[in-house]
Design a protein around this motif. Structure first.
Motif, PDB file in Angstrom:
ATOM      1  N   UNK A   6       0.821  -1.208   0.000  1.00  0.00           N
ATOM      2  CA  UNK A   6       0.000   0.000   0.000  1.00  0.00           C
ATOM      3  C   UNK A   6       0.856   1.259   0.000  1.00  0.00           C
ATOM      4  N   UNK A   7       2.116   1.136   0.413  1.00  0.00           N
ATOM      5  CA  UNK A   7       3.054   2.253   0.426  1.00  0.00           C
ATOM      6  C   UNK A   7       4.401   1.778  -0.090  1.00  0.00           C
ATOM      7  N   UNK A   8       5.286   2.723  -0.381  1.00  0.00           N
ATOM      8  CA  UNK A   8       6.646   2.368  -0.777  1.00  0.00           C
ATOM      9  C   UNK A   8       7.404   1.875   0.455  1.00  0.00           C
ATOM     10  N   UNK A   9       8.104   0.769   0.294  1.00  0.00           N
ATOM     11  CA  UNK A   9       8.904   0.210   1.381  1.00  0.00           C
ATOM     12  C   UNK A   9      10.319   0.017   0.850  1.00  0.00           C
ATOM     13  N   UNK A  10      11.288   0.587   1.542  1.00  0.00           N
ATOM     14  CA  UNK A  10      12.677   0.492   1.103  1.00  0.00           C
ATOM     15  C   UNK A  10      13.115  -0.967   1.060  1.00  0.00           C
ATOM     16  N   UNK A  11      13.811  -1.341   0.013  1.00  0.00           N
ATOM     17  CA  UNK A  11      14.369  -2.678  -0.206  1.00  0.00           C
ATOM     18  C   UNK A  11      13.310  -3.772  -0.340  1.00  0.00           C
ATOM     19  N   UNK A  12      12.040  -3.370  -0.501  1.00  0.00           N
ATOM     20  CA  UNK A  12      10.979  -4.356  -0.644  1.00  0.00           C
ATOM     21  C   UNK A  12      10.182  -4.111  -1.916  1.00  0.00           C
ATOM     22  N   UNK A  35       0.739  -1.655   5.936  1.00  0.00           N
ATOM     23  CA  UNK A  35       1.709  -1.440   4.866  1.00  0.00           C
ATOM     24  C   UNK A  35       1.330  -2.259   3.634  1.00  0.00           C
ATOM     25  N   UNK A  36       0.670  -3.403   3.858  1.00  0.00           N
ATOM     26  CA  UNK A  36       0.326  -4.290   2.752  1.00  0.00           C
ATOM     27  C   UNK A  36      -1.042  -4.915   2.999  1.00  0.00           C
ATOM     28  N   UNK A  37      -1.588  -5.498   1.930  1.00  0.00           N
ATOM     29  CA  UNK A  37      -2.850  -6.227   2.021  1.00  0.00           C
ATOM     30  C   UNK A  37      -2.638  -7.586   1.368  1.00  0.00           C
ATOM     31  N   UNK A  38      -3.400  -8.560   1.785  1.00  0.00           N
ATOM     32  CA  UNK A  38      -3.290  -9.902   1.232  1.00  0.00           C
ATOM     33  C   UNK A  38      -3.677  -9.878  -0.246  1.00  0.00           C
ATOM     34  N   UNK A  39      -2.894 -10.544  -1.072  1.00  0.00           N
ATOM     35  CA  UNK A  39      -3.108 -10.513  -2.527  1.00  0.00           C
ATOM     36  C   UNK A  39      -4.031 -11.654  -2.943  1.00  0.00           C
TER      37      UNK A  39
END
Length: 148
Positions: A6-12, A35-39
């Motif tokens: 959902x957002x930019x995450x460094x190194x991810x 930060x993320x949601x299940x795909x």
């Protein structure tokens, strides 16, 4: 485990990337922190549709920026400043004065998107500033600093 960021995450990864992470990291950190949601399949379809709509909006914004850049091309500004007899300015010329001069010409430009190549303008003369209208559209503005 696949997740959608959902957002930019460094190194991810960047926003809206579908990435594979270890189940514990996804379930215990990324998803609870927002930060993320299940795909899932439905989430992937929603993501694809939102990316398509965002691309259309971005294309429209870029087109508008290109039209404005075409109008601003070749524009010359004159900025008055109090100066000494040797040509030194009392103070300096910055993006605020350039934005005001553009507003006087009929272009409402935010001063935060104006970049001056020579950071501190403290002398009379001709200079160039860059206006970043869009991520991919930039236009150079020539301006001259004259004594009032």
């Amino acid at each position: 485990m696949e997740v959608i960021l959902k957002t930019d995450v460094a190194k991810l990864g960047h926003k809206d990337d579908i990435i594979t992470v270890k189940p514990g990291y996804g379930r215990n950190y990324l998803i609870p922190k927002g930060i993320a949601a299940l795909a899932t399949e439905s989430a992937k379809k929603v993501l694809a549709e939102s990316i398509k709509q965002r691309a259309h909006k971005q294309a429209k914004l870029k087109q508008d920026a290109e039209e404005l850049a075409a109008k601003m091309e070749g524009l010359n500004l004159t900025i008055g400043a109090k100066a000494s007899s040797t040509g030194k300015i009392f103070g300096s010329v910055n993006t605020i004065q350039i934005a005001e001069a553009l507003a006087a010409k009929g272009f409402e430009i935010d001063r935060k998107i104006i970049l001056i190549k020579d950071e501190n303008i403290k002398e009379l003369g001709k200079y160039t500033a860059t206006v970043k209208l869009h991520r991919e559209v930039k236009v150079d503005i020539n301006f001259e600093v004259v004594a009032e």
